[in-house]
Design a protein around this motif. Structure first.
Motif, PDB file in Angstrom:
ATOM      1  N   ARG A   1       0.829  -1.199   0.000  1.00  0.00           N
ATOM      2  CA  ARG A   1       0.000   0.000   0.000  1.00  0.00           C
ATOM      3  C   ARG A   1       0.871   1.259   0.000  1.00  0.00           C
ATOM      4  N   ARG A   2       1.905   1.273   0.845  1.00  0.00           N
ATOM      5  CA  ARG A   2       2.787   2.446   0.891  1.00  0.00           C
ATOM      6  C   ARG A   2       3.508   2.651  -0.434  1.00  0.00           C
ATOM      7  N   THR A   3       3.933   1.559  -1.061  1.00  0.00           N
ATOM      8  CA  THR A   3       4.615   1.651  -2.345  1.00  0.00           C
ATOM      9  C   THR A   3       3.669   2.191  -3.420  1.00  0.00           C
ATOM     10  N   ALA A   4       2.426   1.735  -3.397  1.00  0.00           N
ATOM     11  CA  ALA A   4       1.447   2.227  -4.374  1.00  0.00           C
ATOM     12  C   ALA A   4       1.198   3.716  -4.181  1.00  0.00           C
ATOM     13  N   TRP A   5       1.102   4.162  -2.936  1.00  0.00           N
ATOM     14  CA  TRP A   5       0.880   5.591  -2.703  1.00  0.00           C
ATOM     15  C   TRP A   5       2.104   6.415  -3.070  1.00  0.00           C
ATOM     16  N   SER A   6       3.279   5.871  -2.877  1.00  0.00           N
ATOM     17  CA  SER A   6       4.487   6.571  -3.290  1.00  0.00           C
ATOM     18  C   SER A   6       4.506   6.763  -4.807  1.00  0.00           C
ATOM     19  N   ALA A   7       4.129   5.726  -5.538  1.00  0.00           N
ATOM     20  CA  ALA A   7       4.060   5.830  -7.001  1.00  0.00           C
ATOM     21  C   ALA A   7       2.984   6.825  -7.427  1.00  0.00           C
ATOM     22  N   ALA A   8       1.857   6.832  -6.728  1.00  0.00           N
ATOM     23  CA  ALA A   8       0.784   7.772  -7.063  1.00  0.00           C
ATOM     24  C   ALA A   8       1.227   9.210  -6.817  1.00  0.00           C
ATOM     25  N   ARG A   9       1.896   9.461  -5.694  1.00  0.00           N
ATOM     26  CA  ARG A   9       2.374  10.826  -5.418  1.00  0.00           C
ATOM     27  C   ARG A   9       3.416  11.259  -6.439  1.00  0.00           C
ATOM     28  N   ALA A  10       4.266  10.330  -6.873  1.00  0.00           N
ATOM     29  CA  ALA A  10       5.260  10.647  -7.895  1.00  0.00           C
ATOM     30  C   ALA A  10       4.580  10.989  -9.221  1.00  0.00           C
ATOM     31  N   ALA A  11       3.544  10.233  -9.587  1.00  0.00           N
ATOM     32  CA  ALA A  11       2.813  10.506 -10.830  1.00  0.00           C
ATOM     33  C   ALA A  11       2.112  11.855 -10.758  1.00  0.00           C
ATOM     34  N   ILE A  12       1.555  12.191  -9.598  1.00  0.00           N
ATOM     35  CA  ILE A  12       0.896  13.490  -9.431  1.00  0.00           C
ATOM     36  C   ILE A  12       1.923  14.613  -9.548  1.00  0.00           C
ATOM     37  N   GLY A  13       3.087  14.421  -8.954  1.00  0.00           N
ATOM     38  CA  GLY A  13       4.151  15.427  -9.059  1.00  0.00           C
ATOM     39  C   GLY A  13       4.632  15.615 -10.487  1.00  0.00           C
TER      40      GLY A  13
END
Length: 102
Positions: A34-46
């Protein structure tokens, strides 16, 4: 004096230890996923935000997609929410990159 209460307690402890031995690693792996998925999502948003700032023309659909991604990210959630937010952000990024290329 009877020894059956000791056996009941012992069996209960063994069952509890077995459950913990299986459940704790699965729980930790799920949290890491879950943390890895959110990290990828925040990177994509950035990345999408950088593409938005670099794009010379406004793209309304991309703005809406990024807003959805940011709204999902603000609400947090599980792996599926992170995957959805990342998908919206990546699509917005693609639209801004295409608009910047002309």
């Amino acid at each position: 004096m009877s020894s059956w209460p000791i056996w009941v307690v012992g069996v209960g402890l063994l069952v509890g230890a077995g459950f913990a031995a299986v459940a704790v690693p699965r729980w930790r792996a799920g949290e890491l996923h879950r943390r890895t998925a959110w990290s990828a999502a925040r990177a994509a948003i950035g990345t999408a935000a950088v593409s938005r700032d670099a794009c010379p023309v406004p793209v309304a659909e991309a703005d809406q997609l990024l807003a959805r991604a940011e709204l999902i990210a603000a609400g947090r959630g599980g792996h599926a929410a992170a995957r959805t937010a990342a998908g919206y952000a990546r699509r917005a990024d693609d639209l801004w990159r295409a608009a910047a290329r002309g």
